[in-house]
Scaffold this motif. Structure first.
Motif, PDB file in Angstrom:
ATOM      1  N   VAL A  83       3.733  33.509  93.054  1.00  0.00           N
ATOM      2  CA  VAL A  83       3.397  34.830  92.521  1.00  0.00           C
ATOM      3  C   VAL A  83       3.838  34.941  91.068  1.00  0.00           C
ATOM      4  O   VAL A  83       3.154  35.544  90.242  1.00  0.00           O
ATOM      5  N   ASN A  93       4.327  32.392  88.995  1.00  0.00           N
ATOM      6  CA  ASN A  93       4.006  31.140  88.289  1.00  0.00           C
ATOM      7  C   ASN A  93       5.240  30.272  88.085  1.00  0.00           C
ATOM      8  O   ASN A  93       5.402  29.637  87.050  1.00  0.00           O
ATOM      9  N   GLY A 115      -2.754  39.953  89.462  1.00  0.00           N
ATOM     10  CA  GLY A 115      -2.618  39.345  90.785  1.00  0.00           C
ATOM     11  C   GLY A 115      -2.417  40.419  91.834  1.00  0.00           C
ATOM     12  O   GLY A 115      -2.115  41.573  91.517  1.00  0.00           O
TER      13      GLY A 115
END
Length: 125
Positions: free
Chosen positions: A25, A27, A54
């Protein structure tokens, strides 16, 4: 069996849990760029999101329509606090949320403060 609930975000497996690991979530980032703690109040700034945030970012933004603490966001998003802080930092940088540091009458590690946070989280969840 793989199931997904509308409010659960990523796909879940009943036995394995999340199929998308929490640090995916963010990165892989583990440190937020904004100075946030568990009691920081997060509020949506009222600006429309540009691009495609996201799913966790979109859920956090929706939850922040009313002031919410970072701790409560983490609980509702079902993410570790470290990941939630990165998500909130992303939203702060994009100008989509405002983060207001709490004013402490006591030290944030004061057991009375920690009990109050715990009790409030239990009450809301």
């Amino acid at each position: 069996m793989i199931t997904a609930a509308a409010d659960d975000g990523p796909w879940l497996d009943e036995q394995a849990g999340r199929l998308v690991r929490p640090y995916t979530v963010s990165n892989g980032r583990t440190r937020p760029t904004a100075d946030l703690d568990l009691l920081t109040h997060v509020t949506a700034a009222g600006r429309p999101a540009t691009g495609h945030p996201g799913p966790e970012h979109a859920r956090a933004l929706a939850l922040a329509r009313a002031p919410v603490t970072v701790a409560e966001l983490a609980a509702r998003l079902r993410l570790p606090v470290a990941v939630t802080k990165v998500v909130v930092s992303d939203l702060v940088e994009a100008g989509l949320v405002l983060a207001e540091a709490p004013s402490y009458q006591h030290a944030p590690t004061d057991p009375a403060v920690l009990r109050q946070v715990r009790d409030e989280l239990r009450r809301r969840l």
